[in-house]
Scaffold this motif. Structure first.
Motif, PDB file in Angstrom:
ATOM      1  N   LYS A 107      61.270  10.751  29.214  1.00  0.00           N
ATOM      2  CA  LYS A 107      60.889  10.024  28.002  1.00  0.00           C
ATOM      3  C   LYS A 107      61.954  10.314  26.950  1.00  0.00           C
ATOM      4  O   LYS A 107      62.323  11.467  26.731  1.00  0.00           O
ATOM      5  CB  LYS A 107      59.521  10.490  27.493  1.00  0.00           C
ATOM      6  CG  LYS A 107      59.092   9.830  26.192  1.00  0.00           C
ATOM      7  CD  LYS A 107      57.745  10.377  25.722  1.00  0.00           C
ATOM      8  CE  LYS A 107      57.311   9.763  24.398  1.00  0.00           C
ATOM      9  NZ  LYS A 107      56.018  10.316  23.925  1.00  0.00           N
ATOM     10  N   ALA A 110      63.510  11.389  23.857  1.00  0.00           N
ATOM     11  CA  ALA A 110      63.091  12.173  22.691  1.00  0.00           C
ATOM     12  C   ALA A 110      64.061  11.990  21.538  1.00  0.00           C
ATOM     13  O   ALA A 110      63.665  12.043  20.369  1.00  0.00           O
ATOM     14  CB  ALA A 110      62.986  13.651  23.059  1.00  0.00           C
ATOM     15  N   TYR A 113      66.063  13.670  27.020  1.00  0.00           N
ATOM     16  CA  TYR A 113      64.805  13.233  27.608  1.00  0.00           C
ATOM     17  C   TYR A 113      63.863  14.424  27.737  1.00  0.00           C
ATOM     18  O   TYR A 113      64.287  15.522  28.105  1.00  0.00           O
ATOM     19  CB  TYR A 113      65.005  12.664  29.023  1.00  0.00           C
ATOM     20  CG  TYR A 113      66.001  11.551  29.149  1.00  0.00           C
ATOM     21  CD1 TYR A 113      65.647  10.223  28.901  1.00  0.00           C
ATOM     22  CD2 TYR A 113      67.317  11.801  29.553  1.00  0.00           C
ATOM     23  CE1 TYR A 113      66.562   9.187  29.046  1.00  0.00           C
ATOM     24  CE2 TYR A 113      68.239  10.772  29.695  1.00  0.00           C
ATOM     25  CZ  TYR A 113      67.850   9.478  29.441  1.00  0.00           C
ATOM     26  OH  TYR A 113      68.763   8.463  29.578  1.00  0.00           O
ATOM     27  N   THR A 114      62.601  14.225  27.456  1.00  0.00           N
ATOM     28  CA  THR A 114      61.591  15.208  27.820  1.00  0.00           C
ATOM     29  C   THR A 114      60.888  14.709  29.084  1.00  0.00           C
ATOM     30  O   THR A 114      60.870  13.507  29.364  1.00  0.00           O
ATOM     31  CB  THR A 114      60.560  15.407  26.695  1.00  0.00           C
ATOM     32  OG1 THR A 114      60.019  14.134  26.316  1.00  0.00           O
ATOM     33  CG2 THR A 114      61.213  16.045  25.483  1.00  0.00           C
ATOM     34  N   ARG A 169      58.240  13.335  31.044  1.00  0.00           N
ATOM     35  CA  ARG A 169      56.956  12.644  30.890  1.00  0.00           C
ATOM     36  C   ARG A 169      56.084  12.847  32.124  1.00  0.00           C
ATOM     37  O   ARG A 169      54.852  12.878  32.044  1.00  0.00           O
ATOM     38  CB  ARG A 169      57.199  11.143  30.657  1.00  0.00           C
ATOM     39  CG  ARG A 169      55.927  10.320  30.472  1.00  0.00           C
ATOM     40  CD  ARG A 169      56.246   8.897  30.057  1.00  0.00           C
ATOM     41  NE  ARG A 169      56.933   8.142  31.088  1.00  0.00           N
ATOM     42  CZ  ARG A 169      56.317   7.504  32.082  1.00  0.00           C
ATOM     43  NH1 ARG A 169      54.997   7.568  32.201  1.00  0.00           N
ATOM     44  NH2 ARG A 169      57.005   6.819  32.972  1.00  0.00           N
ATOM     45  N   PHE A 170      56.718  12.994  33.272  1.00  0.00           N
ATOM     46  CA  PHE A 170      55.988  13.214  34.514  1.00  0.00           C
ATOM     47  C   PHE A 170      56.902  13.949  35.479  1.00  0.00           C
ATOM     48  O   PHE A 170      58.087  13.642  35.578  1.00  0.00           O
ATOM     49  CB  PHE A 170      55.548  11.883  35.132  1.00  0.00           C
ATOM     50  CG  PHE A 170      54.733  12.030  36.396  1.00  0.00           C
ATOM     51  CD1 PHE A 170      53.377  12.313  36.334  1.00  0.00           C
ATOM     52  CD2 PHE A 170      55.329  11.901  37.637  1.00  0.00           C
ATOM     53  CE1 PHE A 170      52.626  12.453  37.499  1.00  0.00           C
ATOM     54  CE2 PHE A 170      54.589  12.039  38.804  1.00  0.00           C
ATOM     55  CZ  PHE A 170      53.231  12.315  38.738  1.00  0.00           C
ATOM     56  N   SER A 221      63.158  19.233  30.364  1.00  0.00           N
ATOM     57  CA  SER A 221      63.927  18.248  29.617  1.00  0.00           C
ATOM     58  C   SER A 221      65.295  18.066  30.253  1.00  0.00           C
ATOM     59  O   SER A 221      65.746  18.899  31.052  1.00  0.00           O
ATOM     60  CB  SER A 221      64.080  18.643  28.146  1.00  0.00           C
ATOM     61  OG  SER A 221      64.943  19.748  28.004  1.00  0.00           O
TER      62      SER A 221
END
Length: 220
Positions: free
Chosen positions: A132, A134, A149-150, A152-153, A169
């Motif tokens: 996701k 960030a 990116y973090t 998300r899944f 991340s």
């Protein structure tokens, strides 16, 4: 990733089948020359830096394509201003990014997985991360943005197992290429593949043990 012109694609490969499709390129990835040291975390824009409770697990590089589709998008114009290519309804045919399709190469120069549209990061051992956005920063004028990116899944063959099982991340930095030659396009629905390169920094939470590669993984 310079010297390779963008090319039109007749169709876009499905995101979740990208892993199998990219396996054929693994040998080419193994021949990739060593990359220079990546930009340090402390030198990155503040919004892109890793969290205080994260530790770097692995650094990988990529070579692949950024994918685009020609879509009719609302043009950003001022009232009363007419721009070339803008329809009466205020829309324009523009290249819309779909995501990256690339091979991930580890520090040993070995192909380790793929990046797929939808911000998928897939390891050949079956573990994967969906990112996701960030934070994002346009560092170079003629290259893809740098992104943090973090996770998300995160999925793994079994809980806690796999190269990407504990990723928290990911940073995409040191990008080259990946932008279309011009923002507008002519044929709605056409796809464009633009070569790009980048470094990906994978982080995990502090306190978690580093990933242990199997003997089979270490040999390839």
């Amino acid at each position: 990733m310079t010297g390779f012109p963008p090319r039109l694609a007749p169709s876009l490969r499905p995101s979740l089948t990208c892993l199998a499709a990219c396996c054929a390129l693994a040998l080419a990835a193994c021949a990739t020359p060593p990359m220079p040291p990546p930009t340090s975390d402390a030198s990155l824009p503040t919004e892109l830096r890793a969290g205080q409770h994260e530790v770097l697990q692995e650094v990988m590089t990529t070579h692949g394509d950024e994918t685009y589709v020609c879509r009719r998008i609302k043009a950003a114009t001022q009232p009363g201003m007419a721009l070339p290519g803008v329809a009466r309804d205020g829309t324009q045919l523009l290249w819309d990014p779909l995501g990256s399709e690339a091979i991930l190469v580890d520090s040993n120069g070995q192909s380790a997985g793929t990046v797929a549209p939808g911000r998928y990061f897939l390891s050949y051992d079956g573990s994967y991360v969906i990112g996701k956005v960030a934070a994002e920063s346009q560092v170079g004028a003629n290259a893809l943005t740098w992104v943090r990116y973090t996770a998300r899944f995160v999925a793994a063959p079994r809980p806690g197992e796999g190269r990407f099982a504990d990723i928290s991340s990911i940073q995409r930095i040191d990008t080259s290429g990946g932008l279309p030659p011009q923002p507008d396009c002519e044929v709605e629905g056409a796809h464009l593949l633009v070569p790009y390169g980048a470094t990906y920094m994978f982080y995990r939470a502090k306190g978690l043990a580093p990933v242990a590669l199997s003997a089979n993984q270490a040999a390839h």
